[in-house]
Motif scaffolding. Structure first.
Motif, short mmCIF file in Angstrom:
data_model
loop_
_atom_site.label_atom_id
_atom_site.label_comp_id
_atom_site.label_asym_id
_atom_site.label_seq_id
_atom_site.Cartn_x
_atom_site.Cartn_y
_atom_site.Cartn_z
N ILE A 1 -9.00 3.80 -4.31
CA ILE A 1 -10.26 3.81 -5.06
C ILE A 1 -11.45 3.81 -4.11
O ILE A 1 -12.45 4.52 -4.32
N MET B 1 -3.84 0.72 -4.36
CA MET B 1 -4.80 1.27 -5.31
C MET B 1 -6.24 0.95 -4.89
O MET B 1 -7.13 1.79 -5.01
N THR B 2 -6.46 -0.23 -4.38
CA THR B 2 -7.80 -0.62 -3.94
C THR B 2 -8.27 0.28 -2.81
O THR B 2 -9.42 0.73 -2.78
N HIS C 1 -3.18 -5.42 -5.55
CA HIS C 1 -3.11 -3.95 -5.63
C HIS C 1 -3.74 -3.33 -4.38
O HIS C 1 -4.71 -2.57 -4.48
N THR D 1 -8.68 -3.50 -10.08
CA THR D 1 -7.76 -3.88 -9.01
C THR D 1 -8.38 -4.94 -8.09
O THR D 1 -9.58 -5.17 -8.12
N TRP E 1 -9.92 1.16 -13.06
CA TRP E 1 -8.84 0.23 -12.73
C TRP E 1 -9.42 -1.07 -12.17
O TRP E 1 -10.16 -1.05 -11.18
#
Length: 213
Positions: free
Chosen positions: A171, A167-168, A164, A159, A157
């Protein structure tokens, strides 16, 4: 001239060559397979009726390795967990083959024998017969999808913190190495699946939430 004592070509050789093609960028075609083997296409068809049969022979070859380490006498959760781990491991080296396998009917005897056994494990554990196939199909999807995850790029992804943030953060908290990340996701998903199935049987999920080795 006398015929050679050993045939120049046999099914095992054909499956070996087909697996090499599957893992290459060439793709699996009968003319390409014949070319790899250095024989005519008709020679290949002498041993294998068509591409469908060839794919089933490959499926059977790989699946034959997969069930060896499954303890068939253990609790249902242990049996299913071990089977899924072996299933994923067996096919993870052949991501292109996974795409071929899901496109045709399963007829390889080795594979059908495994599904027959697993269906019995599910039914004997107490699941209604009408739930056995959905459970198997969920396991199939999970194992094959997890096998494909092992061939994913390091960065899945693209990101950034601004657009984001969630999501960051997620991750950043996960393993960065592909195999470690995929293994962690697989084990987490496996635990969730088996805990959910335990609840269906009225069992305590916590009994299945640690290890299935």
């Amino acid at each position: 001239m006398a015929r050679p004592k050993t045939p120049r070509l046999n099914r095992a050789m054909i499956v070996d060559a087909a697996l090499e093609l599957v893992t290459s960028s060439k793709g699996l075609t009968m003319p390409g397979l014949a070319d790899t083997l250095g024989v005519s296409v008709s020679s290949v068809y002498h041993h294998v009726r068509n591409r469908t049969e060839l794919v089933e022979l490959i499926r059977g070859r790989i699946a034959g390795r997969e069930f060896v380490n499954v303890d068939r006498n253990g609790p249902w959760r242990t049996v299913l967990a071990t089977w899924l781990r072996e299933y994923r491991s067996a096919f993870s080296a052949y991501p292109e083959l996974v795409r071929l396998l899901i496109g045709q009917t399963v007829s390889a005897p080795e594979v059908l024998a495994q599904y027959e056994y697993i269906a019995g494990v599910i039914i004997d554990a107490g699941f209604p017969r009408e739930e056995a196939l959905p459970v198997i199909m969920v396991f199939d999807s999970f194992a094959l999808g997890s096998a494909l995850d092992l061939s994913a790029p390091d960065v899945i992804w693209a990101t950034d913190d601004t657009n984001h943030p969630n999501m960051t953060t997620a991750i950043a908290a996960a393993p960065t190495e592909v195999v470690a990340r995929a293994d962690a996701a697989f084990e987490y998903g496996l635990r969730c699946l088996l805990d959910g199935l335990a609840l269906r049987l009225g069992e305590t999920p916590s009994a299945t939430s640690t290890s299935y080795s």
